[in-house]
Structure formats: structure tokens, C-alpha cells
Design a protein around this motif. Structure first.
Motif, PDB file in Angstrom:
ATOM      1  N   ASN A  11      -4.951   3.986  -5.137  1.00  0.00           N
ATOM      2  CA  ASN A  11      -4.335   3.397  -3.680  1.00  0.00           C
ATOM      3  C   ASN A  11      -4.436   4.887  -3.185  1.00  0.00           C
ATOM      4  O   ASN A  11      -3.448   5.711  -3.260  1.00  0.00           O
ATOM      5  CB  ASN A  11      -2.815   3.027  -4.155  1.00  0.00           C
ATOM      6  N   TYR A  12      -5.207   5.275  -2.382  1.00  0.00           N
ATOM      7  CA  TYR A  12      -5.361   6.712  -1.796  1.00  0.00           C
ATOM      8  C   TYR A  12      -4.565   6.744  -0.491  1.00  0.00           C
ATOM      9  O   TYR A  12      -4.481   7.756   0.095  1.00  0.00           O
ATOM     10  CB  TYR A  12      -6.839   6.852  -1.428  1.00  0.00           C
ATOM     11  N   ASN A  13      -3.987   5.814  -0.124  1.00  0.00           N
ATOM     12  CA  ASN A  13      -2.693   5.870   0.688  1.00  0.00           C
ATOM     13  C   ASN A  13      -2.107   4.486   0.861  1.00  0.00           C
ATOM     14  O   ASN A  13      -2.330   3.540   0.016  1.00  0.00           O
ATOM     15  CB  ASN A  13      -3.267   5.952   2.245  1.00  0.00           C
ATOM     16  N   GLN A  14      -0.855   4.402   1.410  1.00  0.00           N
ATOM     17  CA  GLN A  14       0.000   3.198   1.230  1.00  0.00           C
ATOM     18  C   GLN A  14      -0.594   1.712   1.616  1.00  0.00           C
ATOM     19  O   GLN A  14      -0.105   0.826   0.884  1.00  0.00           O
ATOM     20  CB  GLN A  14       1.103   3.338   2.170  1.00  0.00           C
ATOM     21  N   ASP A  15      -1.594   1.980   2.560  1.00  0.00           N
ATOM     22  CA  ASP A  15      -2.291   0.571   2.882  1.00  0.00           C
ATOM     23  C   ASP A  15      -3.837   0.447   2.261  1.00  0.00           C
ATOM     24  O   ASP A  15      -4.397  -0.556   2.867  1.00  0.00           O
ATOM     25  CB  ASP A  15      -2.189   0.222   4.512  1.00  0.00           C
ATOM     26  N   SER A  16      -4.146   1.309   1.582  1.00  0.00           N
ATOM     27  CA  SER A  16      -5.763   1.084   1.176  1.00  0.00           C
ATOM     28  C   SER A  16      -5.910   1.273  -0.447  1.00  0.00           C
ATOM     29  O   SER A  16      -4.930   2.268  -0.778  1.00  0.00           O
ATOM     30  CB  SER A  16      -6.316   2.183   1.978  1.00  0.00           C
ATOM     31  N   SER A  75      -8.127  -2.336   2.741  1.00  0.00           N
ATOM     32  CA  SER A  75      -7.648  -1.508   3.474  1.00  0.00           C
ATOM     33  C   SER A  75      -6.985  -2.348   4.849  1.00  0.00           C
ATOM     34  O   SER A  75      -7.587  -3.236   5.479  1.00  0.00           O
ATOM     35  CB  SER A  75      -8.413  -0.439   4.139  1.00  0.00           C
ATOM     36  N   ARG A  76      -5.390  -1.789   5.163  1.00  0.00           N
ATOM     37  CA  ARG A  76      -4.932  -2.307   6.360  1.00  0.00           C
ATOM     38  C   ARG A  76      -4.642  -1.216   7.331  1.00  0.00           C
ATOM     39  O   ARG A  76      -4.542  -0.159   6.784  1.00  0.00           O
ATOM     40  CB  ARG A  76      -3.498  -2.921   5.883  1.00  0.00           C
TER      41      ARG A  76
END
Length: 277
Positions: A11-16, A75-76
Motif C-alpha cells: 500500500n504505497y499510499n492510502q488509496d493505492s 488505485s483510487r
């Protein structure tokens, strides 16, 4: 049966998220249909013979197995208004369960033939520009070829029945509320399939080649829905195959005599109603 699976994700960021998967699967074998004596010449041509060189129809086929290697992302973006899913994959396929058409007797035999590699990708984008409207676009590509030469296929031939190489879809969904318990909705979807590759009886290099057979051409099928929903009642007007695509999906011959021609259902309009309780 032991079917291992290994997966990793990041999870490289909160939405991806990025992920990778390696897994093995299989299909069970089965019994072979009994073939009449008129198929003996075909069986000999394909190498189904006993020690004396006589036709020896197989009585069963074995399990095949596949290793799948896949990487992808989900991704979002823009607060969830855009969602992107994509993946690329490679499959290594062993002891392939393959249906071989017997051109003279018009029967077929399922057997295990060689190895193949399947590779491709898919990508989909979902847009939600408003609360009422959503749009989906996707594209997929696949290529599946034999890695070795067998009794029926050459190295580099496409594996039969692996479908159209390109599939593209566009769909939309619109919902508009009216009052407290009523809403109008409209939906459509369009699916494009490219022309099937030349495999099996369609491949001029195959011993089962039938020059009068025809592969499915490329096609675009559009369906639409308009309706209203109120209380527990749903009324829908629909149109399937809206532009009346009517090319034959398959034409198959035996000894030059047409015996099968397959079509999609023609353009169809209708209305349906349902109630939930």
C-alpha cells in the motif's frame, strides 16, 4: 493435490496498492468418449496407434496444470471519482487438455498436448463524475501459443479456443431520483471482440485444417436499458444487440458439407417488470 500460492502487496499510499502473485492450479482429467471405427484413419494420422500400427483410440485424458505469475495495481483518485485497476500476467501451461477435431469422421478427441505460454494484460478505468453517472472503460489482451511441436500443432501455433486477442468494453450507468420513492435509470454497454486467431481447423498449418471453416469475425455488440423504479416496482425497456450484428460466429464443415452455422440472437426489443417483497 498440492496447489501453492504466494502473494505480496504494498500500500504505497492510502488509496493505492501494488501486488504480485504466483500460484499453481490444475484441471482434473476425465474419460474419453467412445469413437466409431470410421474414425480409425483420423486416429492413425494423429498418432493414436498401438504397437502394430492399428488405431488405438484413447480412453481418458489426464490432468493439466498451470503456473500463473501476475503483477498489478489498484488505485483510487480524486476522492474516489476515478478508480484504476490494471494487471499483467504470464501463465505456463503443461499437459494441455486439447480438443482435436477429426476431419473425416466428424468426431473429436480430447488429449494432453505439450506446453504453452499465455501472456497478456487488462486495464479498467471507472469514472464517477457525478453521484448519478458512472462510466466504465476496459481493455484486455491475450496471446496463448504452444511452446513445443506436437502431433497436432507446431511450436508457435495458437492454442485452440483461446478466444479473441482483444476485448474492449465501454459501459455507462445513470440514475436520477424523482421525489421520495421514484428514480429513472439508463444503462448501456458496448463490447468489442477482435477477430479470433486461426487455430485448430482454422489453421492452414494444422493437420485438422478445414478450408471451408470460418472463425468468428470481429464484433461490436451494444445493449441498452431505460427504466423507472418506484416503491417496490421496477419497469425496464430494453434493447439487446441494438445494431443487429448478424455475422455468423462460426461456420463448420465436414467433407465440404455445411453442418453448423452459429449466430448471436438478433436485435431484440422488450419490456420487463418486477416487484420485490
Amino acid at each position: 493435490v498440492f496447489t501453492p500460492k504466494v502473494s505480496m502487496s504494498w500500500n504505497y499510499n492510502q488509496d493505492s496498492i501494488l501486488y504480485a502473485v504466483a500460484s499453481e492450479g490444475f484441471r482434473p482429467g476425465g474419460g474419453q468418449e467412445r469413437l466409431p471405427g470410421v474414425c480409425n484413419d483420423d486416429l492413425i494420422d494423429y498418432g493414436f496407434v498401438d504397437d502394430a500400427g492399428n488405431a488405438a483410440p484413447p480412453t481418458q485424458y489426464d490432468s493439466d496444470s498451470v503456473w500463473n505469475y501476475e503483477i498489478g495495481t489498484k488505485s483510487r483518485m480524486l476522492g474516489g471519482k476515478v478508480t484504476v485497476d490494471g494487471s499483467a500476467y504470464m501463465l505456463k501451461w503443461d499437459d494441455i487438455q486439447t480438443r482435436i477435431g477429426l476431419p473425416v469422421c466428424a468426431y473429436g478427441v480430447t488429449t494432453n498436448l505439450g506446453e504453452a505460454t499465455s501472456q497478456g494484460f487488462d486495464l479498467s478505468v471507472n469514472l464517477q463524475p457525478t453521484d448519478s453517472l458512472s462510466i466504465l472503460a476496459s481493455v484486455g489482451y491475450n496471446e496463448t501459443k504452444f511452446d513445443v511441436t506436437t502431433t497436432a500443432f507446431n511450436e508457435g501455433d495458437y492454442v485452440p479456443e483461446t478466444g479473441a486477442p482483444w476485448v474492449v468494453r465501454l459501459a455507462g450507468d445513470y440514475v436520477q431520483p424523482f421525489g421520495n420513492d421514484m428514480e429513472f435509470f439508463a444503462r448501456f454497454d458496448a463490447v468489442y471482440n477482435s477477430k479470433d486467431r486461426l487455430t485448430g481447423s482454422l489453421n492452414p498449418n494444422s493437420p485438422s485444417y478445414q478450408p471451408l471453416d470460418m472463425a468468428p469475425p470481429d464484433s461490436t455488440i451494444v445493449n441498452a436499458r431505460l427504466g423507472v423504479r418506484f416503491a417496490n416496482i421496477d419497469v425496464t425497456f430494453f434493447a439487446d444487440n441494438l445494431f443487429n450484428y448478424d455475422d455468423p460466429q462460426f461456420v463448420n464443415h465436414v467433407r465440404g458439407v455445411l453442418y453448423l452455422e452459429d449466430y448471436l440472437p438478433p436485435r431484440t426489443f422488450g419490456v420487463s417488470a418486477s416487484a420485490s417483497f
